[in-house]
Design a protein around this motif. Structure first.
Motif, PDB file in Angstrom:
ATOM      1  N   ASP A 116      -4.556   1.002  -3.926  1.00  8.59           N
ATOM      2  CA  ASP A 116      -5.498  -0.056  -4.304  1.00  8.59           C
ATOM      3  C   ASP A 116      -6.513  -0.253  -3.189  1.00  8.59           C
ATOM      4  O   ASP A 116      -6.307   0.205  -2.060  1.00  8.59           O
ATOM      5  CB  ASP A 116      -4.723  -1.357  -4.577  1.00  8.59           C
ATOM      6  CG  ASP A 116      -4.146  -1.380  -5.977  1.00  8.59           C
ATOM      7  OD1 ASP A 116      -4.943  -1.436  -6.929  1.00  8.59           O
ATOM      8  OD2 ASP A 116      -2.911  -1.313  -6.126  1.00  8.59           O
ATOM      9  N   ARG A 120      -1.602  -0.315   0.124  1.00  7.53           N
ATOM     10  CA  ARG A 120      -0.348  -0.263  -0.620  1.00  7.53           C
ATOM     11  C   ARG A 120       0.608  -1.321  -0.076  1.00  7.53           C
ATOM     12  O   ARG A 120       0.536  -1.666   1.101  1.00  7.53           O
ATOM     13  CB  ARG A 120       0.336   1.100  -0.449  1.00  7.53           C
ATOM     14  CG  ARG A 120      -0.439   2.266  -1.015  1.00  7.53           C
ATOM     15  CD  ARG A 120       0.370   3.562  -0.861  1.00  7.53           C
ATOM     16  NE  ARG A 120      -0.464   4.737  -1.066  1.00  7.53           N
ATOM     17  CZ  ARG A 120      -0.615   5.354  -2.241  1.00  7.53           C
ATOM     18  NH1 ARG A 120       0.025   4.925  -3.309  1.00  7.53           N
ATOM     19  NH2 ARG A 120      -1.405   6.405  -2.348  1.00  7.53           N
ATOM     20  N   VAL A 121       1.507  -1.794  -0.950  1.00  8.63           N
ATOM     21  CA  VAL A 121       2.625  -2.612  -0.477  1.00  8.63           C
ATOM     22  C   VAL A 121       3.838  -1.693  -0.441  1.00  8.63           C
ATOM     23  O   VAL A 121       4.147  -1.030  -1.434  1.00  8.63           O
ATOM     24  CB  VAL A 121       2.895  -3.807  -1.417  1.00  8.63           C
ATOM     25  CG1 VAL A 121       4.084  -4.613  -0.911  1.00  8.63           C
ATOM     26  CG2 VAL A 121       1.665  -4.689  -1.556  1.00  8.63           C
ATOM     27  N   THR A 128       3.688   0.560  -3.827  1.00  8.11           N
ATOM     28  CA  THR A 128       2.729   0.365  -4.918  1.00  8.11           C
ATOM     29  C   THR A 128       1.644   1.439  -4.917  1.00  8.11           C
ATOM     30  O   THR A 128       1.333   2.036  -3.886  1.00  8.11           O
ATOM     31  CB  THR A 128       2.043  -1.018  -4.855  1.00  8.11           C
ATOM     32  OG1 THR A 128       1.261  -1.098  -3.660  1.00  8.11           O
ATOM     33  CG2 THR A 128       3.054  -2.141  -4.902  1.00  8.11           C
ATOM     34  N   SER A 130      -2.285   2.280  -7.208  1.00 10.75           N
ATOM     35  CA  SER A 130      -3.272   1.682  -8.095  1.00 10.75           C
ATOM     36  C   SER A 130      -3.225   2.450  -9.407  1.00 10.75           C
ATOM     37  O   SER A 130      -3.208   3.686  -9.394  1.00 10.75           O
ATOM     38  CB  SER A 130      -4.662   1.782  -7.470  1.00 10.75           C
ATOM     39  OG  SER A 130      -5.572   0.996  -8.204  1.00 10.75           O
ATOM     40  N   GLY A 140      -1.741  -2.538 -10.813  1.00 11.65           N
ATOM     41  CA  GLY A 140      -0.974  -1.694  -9.900  1.00 11.65           C
ATOM     42  C   GLY A 140       0.302  -1.158 -10.527  1.00 11.65           C
ATOM     43  O   GLY A 140       0.765  -1.656 -11.553  1.00 11.65           O
ATOM     44  N   ILE A 142       4.303  -0.260  -9.515  1.00 10.37           N
ATOM     45  CA  ILE A 142       5.385  -0.359  -8.537  1.00 10.37           C
ATOM     46  C   ILE A 142       6.193   0.918  -8.708  1.00 10.37           C
ATOM     47  O   ILE A 142       6.933   1.067  -9.692  1.00 10.37           O
ATOM     48  CB  ILE A 142       6.259  -1.601  -8.802  1.00 10.37           C
ATOM     49  CG1 ILE A 142       5.401  -2.875  -8.811  1.00 10.37           C
ATOM     50  CG2 ILE A 142       7.384  -1.693  -7.774  1.00 10.37           C
ATOM     51  CD1 ILE A 142       6.108  -4.086  -9.421  1.00 10.37           C
ATOM     52  N   GLY A 164       6.141  -6.260  -6.109  1.00  8.06           N
ATOM     53  CA  GLY A 164       5.152  -6.649  -7.118  1.00  8.06           C
ATOM     54  C   GLY A 164       4.508  -7.998  -6.798  1.00  8.06           C
ATOM     55  O   GLY A 164       3.302  -8.178  -6.960  1.00  8.06           O
ATOM     56  N   GLN A 166       4.226  -9.365  -3.788  1.00  8.66           N
ATOM     57  CA  GLN A 166       3.343  -9.181  -2.615  1.00  8.66           C
ATOM     58  C   GLN A 166       2.022  -8.551  -3.035  1.00  8.66           C
ATOM     59  O   GLN A 166       0.965  -8.895  -2.517  1.00  8.66           O
ATOM     60  CB  GLN A 166       4.021  -8.262  -1.593  1.00  8.66           C
ATOM     61  CG  GLN A 166       5.082  -8.931  -0.769  1.00  8.66           C
ATOM     62  CD  GLN A 166       5.660  -7.933   0.230  1.00  8.66           C
ATOM     63  OE1 GLN A 166       4.936  -7.356   1.036  1.00  8.66           O
ATOM     64  NE2 GLN A 166       6.962  -7.703   0.160  1.00  8.66           N
ATOM     65  N   TRP A 167       2.100  -7.625  -3.971  1.00  9.67           N
ATOM     66  CA  TRP A 167       0.884  -6.993  -4.515  1.00  9.67           C
ATOM     67  C   TRP A 167      -0.018  -8.075  -5.124  1.00  9.67           C
ATOM     68  O   TRP A 167      -1.240  -8.064  -4.911  1.00  9.67           O
ATOM     69  CB  TRP A 167       1.296  -5.949  -5.563  1.00  9.67           C
ATOM     70  CG  TRP A 167       0.162  -5.206  -6.186  1.00  9.67           C
ATOM     71  CD1 TRP A 167      -0.302  -3.963  -5.849  1.00  9.67           C
ATOM     72  CD2 TRP A 167      -0.659  -5.646  -7.287  1.00  9.67           C
ATOM     73  NE1 TRP A 167      -1.351  -3.613  -6.657  1.00  9.67           N
ATOM     74  CE2 TRP A 167      -1.601  -4.625  -7.545  1.00  9.67           C
ATOM     75  CE3 TRP A 167      -0.694  -6.792  -8.069  1.00  9.67           C
ATOM     76  CZ2 TRP A 167      -2.553  -4.719  -8.551  1.00  9.67           C
ATOM     77  CZ3 TRP A 167      -1.652  -6.900  -9.066  1.00  9.67           C
ATOM     78  CH2 TRP A 167      -2.572  -5.871  -9.309  1.00  9.67           C
ATOM     79  N   LYS A 170      -1.865  -9.886  -2.456  1.00 11.98           N
ATOM     80  CA  LYS A 170      -2.947  -9.043  -1.906  1.00 11.98           C
ATOM     81  C   LYS A 170      -4.154  -9.048  -2.845  1.00 11.98           C
ATOM     82  O   LYS A 170      -5.299  -9.092  -2.393  1.00 11.98           O
ATOM     83  CB  LYS A 170      -2.451  -7.601  -1.742  1.00 11.98           C
ATOM     84  CG  LYS A 170      -1.412  -7.450  -0.667  1.00 11.98           C
ATOM     85  CD  LYS A 170      -1.974  -6.629   0.475  1.00 11.98           C
ATOM     86  CE  LYS A 170      -0.876  -6.332   1.474  1.00 11.98           C
ATOM     87  NZ  LYS A 170      -1.435  -5.841   2.733  1.00 11.98           N
TER      88      LYS A 170
END
Ligand SMILES: [Zn+2]
Length: 366
Positions: A116, A120-121, A128, A130, A140, A142, A164, A166-167, A170
């Motif tokens: 992304d 990434r996470v 993750t 994109s 995104g 996972i 997810g 945390q994404w 962000k």
């Protein structure tokens, strides 16, 4: 010997409740039963007996219709379909087919998938990516460390959900309007998943939440205005009073009286960040796979927005739906015009689903 509860006896089960529980059940659910009849020719009798056990079972079929008066979710249960044992078959071919795709791009997400714009996470069990063809401005994937999507544990599922969420934060940092997160999981083809490698998806949307989530918020808010009571708490209480709840730590879980499709489970927790919620979802999915033989399933997380909004989300919990999408070997779709435009037609008895998950020989490992 106690008689096992059956969905086709729902009217009687509700009338046996305490006056308070019965009033609550009647407030939320409209339940009615009817009998469908037919007249088979002599030539069909042998086939009917072989397929359904007896001709009598087919000539008069009890059908129970359950409608949620608050949300207008509704399901038709047919005794003939519901009386069949839960299908818990396991296909070795599927295991082989999953193994044959090892080494796919999701096995090497850093080379095989785009990142992304915010990067990434990376978590203990997932990273993750994109999504290449997006559902929404932020979309995104996972990507699980495990290739096999059915090798689930509560620990791993808690890890997937945490990545997810945390994404979602962000995405919000990148665009403060992208307040509304949605987390979903389409496991295998029948559930809408096109890639075998274990993965879930996350989106973040702007303006207002997705219409189905917003509708549930409005339904619950009207309920509170009319009855002065919390819809989600009352919904869980009705399921519990009828014996449909599944004991879980820190959250409410039950086999739904108005499932969208087979074996639907609902989990209600306060906070999406609460690890006991994602672990409970993981335990239920593990039970789904190991005890109920489910291979293709959908999971959806309804969550409140991550930032302040005009509409009121104060009382909205995190609601997770889990549903079985049927045998991967079956070509017939489980959804037709009834499900899309009228009401769901479901074969699995929610009482049998709750029993199978509660009395599982493996136990729900939390
Ligand atoms: Zn893979």
């Amino acid at each position: 010997m106690t008689v096992e509860r059956k969905i086709t006896d729902l009217e009687a089960l509700i009338s046996d409740l305490s006056p308070e529980d019965r009033a609550l059940a009647d407030r939320i659910f409209d339940v009615s039963a009817t009998t469908g009849r037919l007249d088979p020719p002599e030539a069909m009798r042998a086939w009917i007996e072989k397929s359904f056990g007896s001709v009598d079972q087919v000539t008069a079929q009890r059908i129970v219709k359950v409608t949620n008066r608050i949300t207008f979710e509704g399901t038709l249960f047919n005794e003939l379909r519901a009386s069949r044992p839960l299908d818990t078959g396991v296909s070795l071919d599927l295991d082989r087919e999953i193994a044959a795709t090892e080494g796919d791009p999701f096995c090497h997400p850093k080379q095989g998938t785009p990142a992304d714009v915010f990067g990434r996470v990376e978590g203990e069990h997932a990273t993750t990516a994109s999504n290449v063809a997006k559902y929404d401005g932020f979309h995104g994937v996972i990507v699980f460390d495990d290739h096999n999507p059915l090798h689930l544990t509560p620990e791993k599922v808690a890890g997937y959900v945490s990545v997810g969420l945390q994404w979602g934060r962000k995405a919000l940092e990148t665009d403060p309007e992208a307040r509304y997160p949605f987390l979903m999981w389409n496991c295998l083809w029948r559930a809408g998943g096109s890639i075998i490698h274990g993965h879930a998806q996350v989106t973040a949307t702007r303006g207002s939440h997705y219409p189905k989530v917003e509708r549930l918020r409005r339904n619950a808010s009207s309920y509170k205005q009319e009855y002065g009571s919390d819809y989600f708490g009352d919904l869980a209480r009705v399921h519990e009073s009828l014996g449909l709840s599944i004991p879980l730590e820190g959250v409410h879980g039950f086999a739904s009286l108005t499932p969208k499709k087979e074996k639907e489970l609902v989990v209600i927790g306060d906070d999406p960040e609460d690890p006991s919620l994602s672990r409970a979802v993981g335990a239920l999915l593990q039970g789904y796979v190991s005890d109920l033989g489910v291979r293709a399933f959908n999971v959806a997380f309804y969550m409140p927005p991550l930032g302040p909004t005009q509409e009121d989300w104060t009382d909205f919990p995190t609601v997770v739906y889990i549903v079985d999408r049927g045998d991967p070997a079956n070509r017939t779709s489980d959804m037709g015009a009834m499900e899309l435009y009228a009401a769901s037609v479901v074969a699995s008895d929610p009482f049998a689903v709750a029993r199978a998950l509660t009395g599982s020989p493996h136990g729900l490992v939390l």
